[in-house]
Write a protein that holds these residues in place. Sequence first.
Motif, PDB file in Angstrom:
ATOM      1  N   THR A   8       0.691  34.156 -60.444  1.00  0.00           N
ATOM      2  CA  THR A   8      -0.598  33.493 -60.625  1.00  0.00           C
ATOM      3  C   THR A   8      -1.055  33.713 -62.063  1.00  0.00           C
ATOM      4  O   THR A   8      -0.980  34.838 -62.574  1.00  0.00           O
ATOM      5  N   SER A   9      -1.527  32.670 -62.686  1.00  0.00           N
ATOM      6  CA  SER A   9      -1.965  32.797 -64.079  1.00  0.00           C
ATOM      7  C   SER A   9      -3.218  33.663 -64.163  1.00  0.00           C
ATOM      8  O   SER A   9      -3.997  33.762 -63.211  1.00  0.00           O
ATOM      9  N   ASN A  10      -3.412  34.254 -65.331  1.00  0.00           N
ATOM     10  CA  ASN A  10      -4.583  35.103 -65.541  1.00  0.00           C
ATOM     11  C   ASN A  10      -5.870  34.301 -65.408  1.00  0.00           C
ATOM     12  O   ASN A  10      -6.878  34.804 -64.910  1.00  0.00           O
ATOM     13  N   THR A  11      -5.843  33.059 -65.849  1.00  0.00           N
ATOM     14  CA  THR A  11      -7.030  32.203 -65.767  1.00  0.00           C
ATOM     15  C   THR A  11      -7.430  31.982 -64.317  1.00  0.00           C
ATOM     16  O   THR A  11      -8.609  32.094 -63.963  1.00  0.00           O
ATOM     17  N   LYS A  12      -6.449  31.672 -63.477  1.00  0.00           N
ATOM     18  CA  LYS A  12      -6.727  31.425 -62.063  1.00  0.00           C
ATOM     19  C   LYS A  12      -7.264  32.698 -61.403  1.00  0.00           C
ATOM     20  O   LYS A  12      -8.207  32.655 -60.615  1.00  0.00           O
ATOM     21  N   ARG A  13      -6.658  33.828 -61.718  1.00  0.00           N
ATOM     22  CA  ARG A  13      -7.097  35.104 -61.170  1.00  0.00           C
ATOM     23  C   ARG A  13      -8.535  35.402 -61.583  1.00  0.00           C
ATOM     24  O   ARG A  13      -9.369  35.788 -60.763  1.00  0.00           O
ATOM     25  N   ASP A  14      -8.833  35.210 -62.865  1.00  0.00           N
ATOM     26  CA  ASP A  14     -10.180  35.475 -63.377  1.00  0.00           C
ATOM     27  C   ASP A  14     -11.207  34.529 -62.762  1.00  0.00           C
ATOM     28  O   ASP A  14     -12.342  34.927 -62.494  1.00  0.00           O
ATOM     29  N   GLN A  15     -10.800  33.282 -62.536  1.00  0.00           N
ATOM     30  CA  GLN A  15     -11.697  32.311 -61.893  1.00  0.00           C
ATOM     31  C   GLN A  15     -12.081  32.776 -60.501  1.00  0.00           C
ATOM     32  O   GLN A  15     -13.245  32.733 -60.113  1.00  0.00           O
ATOM     33  N   LYS A  17     -12.016  35.819 -59.270  1.00  0.00           N
ATOM     34  CA  LYS A  17     -12.832  37.019 -59.339  1.00  0.00           C
ATOM     35  C   LYS A  17     -14.266  36.674 -59.733  1.00  0.00           C
ATOM     36  O   LYS A  17     -15.225  37.196 -59.160  1.00  0.00           O
ATOM     37  N   ALA A  18     -14.426  35.765 -60.695  1.00  0.00           N
ATOM     38  CA  ALA A  18     -15.756  35.361 -61.144  1.00  0.00           C
ATOM     39  C   ALA A  18     -16.511  34.673 -60.016  1.00  0.00           C
ATOM     40  O   ALA A  18     -17.718  34.890 -59.833  1.00  0.00           O
ATOM     41  N   LYS A  23     -20.874  34.855 -56.010  1.00  0.00           N
ATOM     42  CA  LYS A  23     -21.376  34.778 -54.637  1.00  0.00           C
ATOM     43  C   LYS A  23     -22.092  36.066 -54.259  1.00  0.00           C
ATOM     44  O   LYS A  23     -23.160  36.038 -53.646  1.00  0.00           O
ATOM     45  N   ALA A  24     -21.509  37.208 -54.622  1.00  0.00           N
ATOM     46  CA  ALA A  24     -22.116  38.496 -54.305  1.00  0.00           C
ATOM     47  C   ALA A  24     -23.457  38.657 -55.023  1.00  0.00           C
ATOM     48  O   ALA A  24     -24.430  39.143 -54.441  1.00  0.00           O
ATOM     49  N   ALA A  25     -23.522  38.225 -56.282  1.00  0.00           N
ATOM     50  CA  ALA A  25     -24.765  38.338 -57.051  1.00  0.00           C
ATOM     51  C   ALA A  25     -25.863  37.469 -56.449  1.00  0.00           C
ATOM     52  O   ALA A  25     -27.030  37.882 -56.376  1.00  0.00           O
ATOM     53  N   LEU A  26     -25.511  36.269 -55.989  1.00  0.00           N
ATOM     54  CA  LEU A  26     -26.506  35.383 -55.383  1.00  0.00           C
ATOM     55  C   LEU A  26     -27.031  35.966 -54.074  1.00  0.00           C
ATOM     56  O   LEU A  26     -28.232  35.903 -53.789  1.00  0.00           O
ATOM     57  N   GLU A  27     -26.143  36.538 -53.267  1.00  0.00           N
ATOM     58  CA  GLU A  27     -26.568  37.146 -52.009  1.00  0.00           C
ATOM     59  C   GLU A  27     -27.467  38.359 -52.269  1.00  0.00           C
ATOM     60  O   GLU A  27     -28.445  38.574 -51.560  1.00  0.00           O
ATOM     61  N   ALA A  28     -27.141  39.138 -53.292  1.00  0.00           N
ATOM     62  CA  ALA A  28     -27.972  40.289 -53.631  1.00  0.00           C
ATOM     63  C   ALA A  28     -29.351  39.836 -54.087  1.00  0.00           C
ATOM     64  O   ALA A  28     -30.372  40.442 -53.739  1.00  0.00           O
TER      65      ALA A  28
END
Length: 59
Positions: A8-15, A17-18, A23-28
């Motif tokens: 998996t490319s680093n870009t896809k992985r970072d996407q 994770k971001a 999603k976690a930040a919005l729920e918090a």
Amino acid sequence: MAVPKKKTSNTKRDQRKAHWKRKAALEAQKALSLGKSILTGRSNSFVYPQEEEESENEE
């Protein structure tokens, strides 16, 4: 025969994770907002049991 998967490319992985962190930040943020509204007594969308005040005159 088993074939190794492609990396998996680093870009896809970072996407991914971001997206997960966003999603976690919005729920918090929602939870904090709900907590504040409950403390101020302005909450209309959250139902919770309220303690009933017992008077001593009932006995």
